[in-house]
Design a protein around this motif. Sequence first.
Motif, PDB file in Angstrom:
ATOM      1  N   PHE A 179       0.842  -1.191   0.000  1.00  0.00           N
ATOM      2  CA  PHE A 179       0.000   0.000   0.000  1.00  0.00           C
ATOM      3  C   PHE A 179       0.880   1.246   0.000  1.00  0.00           C
ATOM      4  O   PHE A 179       1.745   1.398   0.853  1.00  0.00           O
ATOM      5  CB  PHE A 179      -0.908  -0.001   1.231  1.00  0.00           C
ATOM      6  CG  PHE A 179      -2.003   1.027   1.182  1.00  0.00           C
ATOM      7  CD1 PHE A 179      -2.689   1.300   0.012  1.00  0.00           C
ATOM      8  CD2 PHE A 179      -2.362   1.730   2.323  1.00  0.00           C
ATOM      9  CE1 PHE A 179      -3.709   2.237  -0.032  1.00  0.00           C
ATOM     10  CE2 PHE A 179      -3.384   2.655   2.305  1.00  0.00           C
ATOM     11  CZ  PHE A 179      -4.062   2.920   1.118  1.00  0.00           C
TER      12      PHE A 179
ATOM     13  N   VAL B  49       0.883   5.288   0.330  1.00  0.00           N
ATOM     14  CA  VAL B  49       0.180   6.496   0.749  1.00  0.00           C
ATOM     15  C   VAL B  49       0.991   7.683   0.246  1.00  0.00           C
ATOM     16  O   VAL B  49       2.148   7.861   0.648  1.00  0.00           O
ATOM     17  CB  VAL B  49       0.019   6.571   2.275  1.00  0.00           C
ATOM     18  CG1 VAL B  49      -0.684   7.875   2.675  1.00  0.00           C
ATOM     19  CG2 VAL B  49      -0.771   5.371   2.790  1.00  0.00           C
TER      20      VAL B  49
ATOM     21  N   VAL C 163       4.064  -1.060   3.490  1.00  0.00           N
ATOM     22  CA  VAL C 163       3.396   0.246   3.420  1.00  0.00           C
ATOM     23  C   VAL C 163       4.473   1.286   3.136  1.00  0.00           C
ATOM     24  O   VAL C 163       5.446   1.413   3.894  1.00  0.00           O
ATOM     25  CB  VAL C 163       2.660   0.592   4.720  1.00  0.00           C
ATOM     26  CG1 VAL C 163       2.035   1.992   4.604  1.00  0.00           C
ATOM     27  CG2 VAL C 163       1.586  -0.445   5.018  1.00  0.00           C
TER      28      VAL C 163
ATOM     29  N   LEU D 261      -3.290   5.388  -2.148  1.00  0.00           N
ATOM     30  CA  LEU D 261      -4.179   6.469  -1.688  1.00  0.00           C
ATOM     31  C   LEU D 261      -3.380   7.760  -1.679  1.00  0.00           C
ATOM     32  O   LEU D 261      -2.300   7.825  -1.074  1.00  0.00           O
ATOM     33  CB  LEU D 261      -4.726   6.181  -0.297  1.00  0.00           C
ATOM     34  CG  LEU D 261      -5.768   7.169   0.257  1.00  0.00           C
ATOM     35  CD1 LEU D 261      -6.698   6.463   1.241  1.00  0.00           C
ATOM     36  CD2 LEU D 261      -5.130   8.376   0.957  1.00  0.00           C
TER      37      LEU D 261
ATOM     38  N   THR E  45      -7.891   7.375  -4.951  1.00  0.00           N
ATOM     39  CA  THR E  45      -7.487   6.009  -4.616  1.00  0.00           C
ATOM     40  C   THR E  45      -7.408   5.163  -5.882  1.00  0.00           C
ATOM     41  O   THR E  45      -8.097   5.426  -6.883  1.00  0.00           O
ATOM     42  CB  THR E  45      -8.480   5.348  -3.639  1.00  0.00           C
ATOM     43  OG1 THR E  45      -9.784   5.335  -4.225  1.00  0.00           O
ATOM     44  CG2 THR E  45      -8.527   6.103  -2.322  1.00  0.00           C
TER      45      THR E  45
ATOM     46  N   LEU F 169      -8.231   9.401   7.506  1.00  0.00           N
ATOM     47  CA  LEU F 169      -7.076   8.711   6.931  1.00  0.00           C
ATOM     48  C   LEU F 169      -6.571   7.594   7.828  1.00  0.00           C
ATOM     49  O   LEU F 169      -6.343   6.461   7.361  1.00  0.00           O
ATOM     50  CB  LEU F 169      -5.946   9.718   6.663  1.00  0.00           C
ATOM     51  CG  LEU F 169      -4.670   9.107   6.064  1.00  0.00           C
ATOM     52  CD1 LEU F 169      -4.923   8.627   4.639  1.00  0.00           C
ATOM     53  CD2 LEU F 169      -3.519  10.101   6.092  1.00  0.00           C
ATOM     54  N   TYR F 170      -6.375   7.865   9.099  1.00  0.00           N
ATOM     55  CA  TYR F 170      -5.827   6.886  10.052  1.00  0.00           C
ATOM     56  C   TYR F 170      -6.636   5.594  10.007  1.00  0.00           C
ATOM     57  O   TYR F 170      -6.085   4.490   9.864  1.00  0.00           O
ATOM     58  CB  TYR F 170      -5.859   7.508  11.443  1.00  0.00           C
ATOM     59  CG  TYR F 170      -5.350   6.630  12.556  1.00  0.00           C
ATOM     60  CD1 TYR F 170      -4.006   6.636  12.921  1.00  0.00           C
ATOM     61  CD2 TYR F 170      -6.217   5.801  13.269  1.00  0.00           C
ATOM     62  CE1 TYR F 170      -3.543   5.835  13.962  1.00  0.00           C
ATOM     63  CE2 TYR F 170      -5.768   4.999  14.298  1.00  0.00           C
ATOM     64  CZ  TYR F 170      -4.424   5.026  14.649  1.00  0.00           C
ATOM     65  OH  TYR F 170      -3.958   4.239  15.672  1.00  0.00           O
TER      66      TYR F 170
ATOM     67  N   THR G 108      -9.007   4.613   7.785  1.00  0.00           N
ATOM     68  CA  THR G 108      -9.167   4.025   6.455  1.00  0.00           C
ATOM     69  C   THR G 108      -7.964   3.169   6.086  1.00  0.00           C
ATOM     70  O   THR G 108      -8.114   2.064   5.547  1.00  0.00           O
ATOM     71  CB  THR G 108      -9.374   5.131   5.404  1.00  0.00           C
ATOM     72  OG1 THR G 108     -10.530   5.907   5.757  1.00  0.00           O
ATOM     73  CG2 THR G 108      -9.562   4.548   4.020  1.00  0.00           C
ATOM     74  N   VAL G 109      -6.767   3.644   6.390  1.00  0.00           N
ATOM     75  CA  VAL G 109      -5.558   2.867   6.089  1.00  0.00           C
ATOM     76  C   VAL G 109      -5.508   1.601   6.926  1.00  0.00           C
ATOM     77  O   VAL G 109      -5.198   0.513   6.415  1.00  0.00           O
ATOM     78  CB  VAL G 109      -4.292   3.735   6.312  1.00  0.00           C
ATOM     79  CG1 VAL G 109      -3.030   2.882   6.173  1.00  0.00           C
ATOM     80  CG2 VAL G 109      -4.252   4.893   5.329  1.00  0.00           C
TER      81      VAL G 109
ATOM     82  N   ASP H  34     -13.691   4.937   9.124  1.00  0.00           N
ATOM     83  CA  ASP H  34     -13.068   4.232   7.991  1.00  0.00           C
ATOM     84  C   ASP H  34     -13.921   4.492   6.751  1.00  0.00           C
ATOM     85  O   ASP H  34     -15.061   4.023   6.657  1.00  0.00           O
ATOM     86  CB  ASP H  34     -12.999   2.740   8.308  1.00  0.00           C
ATOM     87  CG  ASP H  34     -12.321   1.927   7.211  1.00  0.00           C
ATOM     88  OD1 ASP H  34     -12.132   2.458   6.095  1.00  0.00           O
ATOM     89  OD2 ASP H  34     -11.992   0.754   7.460  1.00  0.00           O
TER      90      ASP H  34
END
Length: 583
Positions: A268, A270, A414, A489, A524, A554-555, A557-558, A574
């Motif tokens: 992932f 970011v 990540v 994202l 996204t 953000l916190y 959702t990730v 989320d």
Amino acid sequence: MSFSRIEPAPVHSAPLFEASAQQLSPPGALWQRVDQWLTRPRSAALVMLWLGLYLVLTTNWPLWNELARIGGAPSTYLPTVIAMSLLTLCGTVAMLSLTAWSRWLKPLWFLVVVLAAVTQHYMLEYRVVMDPTMIANALQTDPNEARDLLSWRMAFNVLIVALPAGLLLWRMRIAPMGFLSKLWRNAALLLLAVVVALATGVAMNRQLAPLMRNNIHLRYMMNPIASLYSTGAVFIKPLFKRSGKLIPITAGTTLGASYAAQVRPPMFVVVVGETARADHFALNGYARDTTPELAKRNVLSYRDVHSCGTNTLASVPCMFSPLGKQGYESRKDDYENLVDVLQASGLAVLWLDNQAGCKDVCTRIPNASAFDGLDAATKKALCDGDECLDEVMLKNLDARIAALPAERRAKGVVLVMHQMGSHGPAYYKRSAPEVKRFTPECKTNALAECGHNELMNVYDNSIVQTDRFLADTIDWLKTQSKQYDPAMLYVSDHGESLGEYGLFLHGVPYSFAPEAQKHVPMVTWFSEGMSERRKLSRSCMEAGLDAPLTHDNLYHTVLGLMDVNTPTYKPALDALASCRAKA
């Protein structure tokens, strides 16, 4: 009859000439008399009173302009200009009275003049105000960003204010006095300033009270009081607000059920954007085609996202915090953040920076500057000195990932990439020649010198550059699909003012900042592997593109997307929770 001889009166020409010479004395003699007057010994308190008056008259044009803009007719705003100038004078003299001791403090007094001159330049040039957040942001600026803010115009504007004051301070003599004599004079000056300020406030309360209540930014335009106060607040307030200890939040963090029998680990990315406005993304309906590459890559663009702050220093730590905007701003202690939780879960985490640092977010995880380790050819192609286009973060990226611990990579990766993005005011540096779709550009950092169309062109070209970078990031992620289930994202840290309401750049206090500085893009992209892994419904996500979101999401959702279980995760925040099928 006799005649007397009458002698002609003597002509006294010399005295007449001398009188004329005195009236038409040469400039040298005039300067000599001025210099004699300047070098007459005076108390430091009296010099501070004069210096305060000089600063009010020469460095408060932004305040007067703003009062005129708000006030309308001269009969309305002139009394408030006089009152605000008197309050500014009293505040300046009160602060300077604390330094009115000896001639050895002349460098400090001159430094205050220079600070006021620099502050006035940026308030006039970019319509910013000197609140504590702006000062903190300025202190975090790296040399490359600072260099973009320098210009000959700035040098002229500072010298025209500072040079006369410097010459006067240099020639003025401070009379030697005993400690008690200096003390009572300084105390008297301080008391006088306070009394006059109180009297002015009471006399003009009917006009000033609603003015200051409805226009909070005016208090941060009183120069040099605002910058001195805000600088003090940046260094002093944290000593009383926060204990300095770090509150851990990673206890109980585990990986979810999706990791038990995974075929491929997740990857992932970011992307933390910089200074991008949501209303300048064609994906969100902007008339200009600023995002042609993203439009080809099946991305999802969220159209109603708002930032935590209006500058990088405020927004980046806030968006990675579990506390949300209100909790983060009222906290008394520092807390671990999103990347700490991801690291504690056992995933491989890397922060890659093309900016002036991660604002302490990445200090406890592996992190690197994108500029480090570049070969000469890459630097020549993508960099100007120590500033590089964001594509530089994709160079050597495979090697950076491979350097992370193998046991962590086997669980998942990540990667956080922190953009240079559309960082101003030197927008013309933020795009490569081949992506400059809109011309002519504003090719200076003195934005007020550029026409509106030129400013729009150069800013939009920086968005086109971000579009290409994000598209290239997606293409790189596609190459990882055999090893990983990738996703991306992107969300910007804050927006930007481009002349609306006379404002430029960003950093206006959040409570009265314009929408342009708070409304940010969020995009996204999910590979088929990630969509299947997390059972994401495309139709559900498309239906939610207009849902109101903030950096607070953000916190969570990730964490939800990466299937990381931790006590601080809140499903209600989320953004994708409702679009994941229940296991």
